[in-house]
Design a protein around this motif. Sequence first.
Motif, PDB file in Angstrom:
ATOM      1  N   GLU A   9       0.847  -1.201   0.000  1.00  0.00           N
ATOM      2  CA  GLU A   9       0.000   0.000   0.000  1.00  0.00           C
ATOM      3  C   GLU A   9       0.879   1.246   0.000  1.00  0.00           C
ATOM      4  OE1 GLU A   9      -3.055   1.282  -0.966  1.00  0.00           O
ATOM      5  OE2 GLU A   9      -3.931  -0.238   0.350  1.00  0.00           O
ATOM      6  N   SER A  58      -1.559   4.071  -6.570  1.00  0.00           N
ATOM      7  CA  SER A  58      -2.566   5.119  -6.751  1.00  0.00           C
ATOM      8  C   SER A  58      -3.206   5.110  -8.138  1.00  0.00           C
ATOM      9  CB  SER A  58      -1.959   6.496  -6.473  1.00  0.00           C
ATOM     10  OG  SER A  58      -0.895   6.759  -7.381  1.00  0.00           O
ATOM     11  N   THR A 108      -7.606   1.316 -10.267  1.00  0.00           N
ATOM     12  CA  THR A 108      -8.999   1.589  -9.940  1.00  0.00           C
ATOM     13  C   THR A 108      -9.447   0.734  -8.755  1.00  0.00           C
ATOM     14  OG1 THR A 108      -9.867  -0.144 -11.380  1.00  0.00           O
ATOM     15  CG2 THR A 108      -9.448   2.029 -12.380  1.00  0.00           C
ATOM     16  N   ASP A 109     -10.569   1.093  -8.177  1.00  0.00           N
ATOM     17  CA  ASP A 109     -11.136   0.290  -7.082  1.00  0.00           C
ATOM     18  C   ASP A 109     -11.413  -1.138  -7.550  1.00  0.00           C
ATOM     19  OD1 ASP A 109     -11.033   2.462  -5.399  1.00  0.00           O
ATOM     20  OD2 ASP A 109     -13.135   3.005  -5.641  1.00  0.00           O
ATOM     21  N   GLU A 110     -11.842  -1.270  -8.785  1.00  0.00           N
ATOM     22  CA  GLU A 110     -12.118  -2.600  -9.338  1.00  0.00           C
ATOM     23  C   GLU A 110     -10.833  -3.429  -9.425  1.00  0.00           C
ATOM     24  OE1 GLU A 110     -14.164  -4.641 -13.318  1.00  0.00           O
ATOM     25  OE2 GLU A 110     -14.047  -2.456 -13.116  1.00  0.00           O
ATOM     26  N   ASP A 111      -9.754  -2.791  -9.872  1.00  0.00           N
ATOM     27  CA  ASP A 111      -8.455  -3.477  -9.948  1.00  0.00           C
ATOM     28  C   ASP A 111      -8.001  -3.916  -8.566  1.00  0.00           C
ATOM     29  OD1 ASP A 111      -8.241  -3.143 -12.696  1.00  0.00           O
ATOM     30  OD2 ASP A 111      -7.168  -1.239 -12.518  1.00  0.00           O
ATOM     31  N   ARG A 112      -8.151  -3.030  -7.602  1.00  0.00           N
ATOM     32  CA  ARG A 112      -7.712  -3.324  -6.243  1.00  0.00           C
ATOM     33  C   ARG A 112      -8.512  -4.490  -5.656  1.00  0.00           C
ATOM     34  NH1 ARG A 112      -4.879   0.775  -3.497  1.00  0.00           N
ATOM     35  NH2 ARG A 112      -5.956   0.248  -1.569  1.00  0.00           N
ATOM     36  N   LEU A 113      -9.810  -4.479  -5.875  1.00  0.00           N
ATOM     37  CA  LEU A 113     -10.656  -5.551  -5.361  1.00  0.00           C
ATOM     38  C   LEU A 113     -10.268  -6.886  -5.984  1.00  0.00           C
ATOM     39  CD1 LEU A 113     -13.043  -6.482  -3.668  1.00  0.00           C
ATOM     40  CD2 LEU A 113     -14.557  -5.896  -5.587  1.00  0.00           C
ATOM     41  N   SER A 114      -9.959  -6.859  -7.264  1.00  0.00           N
ATOM     42  CA  SER A 114      -9.544  -8.080  -7.959  1.00  0.00           C
ATOM     43  C   SER A 114      -8.271  -8.649  -7.333  1.00  0.00           C
ATOM     44  CB  SER A 114      -9.320  -7.781  -9.442  1.00  0.00           C
ATOM     45  OG  SER A 114      -8.836  -8.918 -10.118  1.00  0.00           O
ATOM     46  N   ARG A 125      -5.569  -8.706   1.686  1.00  0.00           N
ATOM     47  CA  ARG A 125      -5.207  -7.295   1.807  1.00  0.00           C
ATOM     48  C   ARG A 125      -3.827  -7.082   1.225  1.00  0.00           C
ATOM     49  NH1 ARG A 125      -1.418  -6.316   5.805  1.00  0.00           N
ATOM     50  NH2 ARG A 125      -1.092  -7.962   7.358  1.00  0.00           N
TER      51      ARG A 125
END
Length: 238
Positions: free
Chosen positions: A180, A185, A188-194, A203
Motif C-alpha cells: 500500500e 494510486s 482503480t477500485d475494481e483493480d484493487r478488489l480483484s 489485503r
Amino acid sequence: MKHALITGASGGIGSSTALALAEEGWNVYLHYHSNEKAMKELVHKIEGLGVEAIPIRADLTTPKEVGKLVQSIFQLDAVIYCSGNSGWGLFQDHSENDMDQMINLHIKSPMLLIQQLLPKLIDRKGNIVIVSSIWGQIGGACEVVYSTVKGAQLAFVKSLSKELAPSGVRVNAIAPGVVETNMMSGFTDEDRLSMFEEIPMGRFAHPDEIADSIQFLISKKATYITGQTLSVNGGWHT
C-alpha cells in the motif's frame, strides 16, 4: 553508532525502513530524487528520535549520479536499496529509453553503488538488502520489463552473497507482493478488489511490514542468512 544508507527513502517502503532503523538507534543516509517535501518531513521525524539523518539527492536512473551518493557516505554498516518504479503496459509499447531507465535504476545503479561502497561494508562486516518484487520471482504480463529487472536483482543477490560471504558481508533480498504505497494510486477500485481476492490474506502489505522484514535481515537474528530472497506477499502466488 551504526550507519545505514537507504535509497528511495522518500517512498513508502524507504521511509518506513528509515524510521524503523532510526528507532533502533541507527544513523541514516537518506537518498531521494525529487520528493523534497517528503524528505524534509522524514528528516524532521528522524532527528526527533535523537539520531542523525543525512539527505542526499541523486537521480539513479542516471548511473553517473551514483558518485554523488558515494561521496557523501563515510562510515557504513548497511545498504538498503529501495529505489524503484514500475512500468505497466504491453512489452511492444515500451521504448528503448523506457528500458534503459529501468535497467539503470534497478540494475546498473545498484551494482555501481554497492561496488563502490564495498570497502566500507567489508570493513564493518555490513549488510546489503535489495528490495525486489514478487514479479522478479514469477514474472508478470504487462510488466515484462519490470519483472526482468527485478529478476536480475535476485540473481545479483545470489551471486554477490557467495563472493562476499568470506568477508563477513551478508547480501539478501526482499520480494514484496502488493504494498500500500503511492505506486498503487493509479489502480482503480475494481483493480484493487480483484487483487484483494487473489491474495490469501485478503489485503495489501503495509510498508511497515516490509520494513520489519528488512530490519530482521540486517539484525543479529539473521547472522547465518545470506543469498536469500524473503517473500513478503500474504501467500500470493506461493
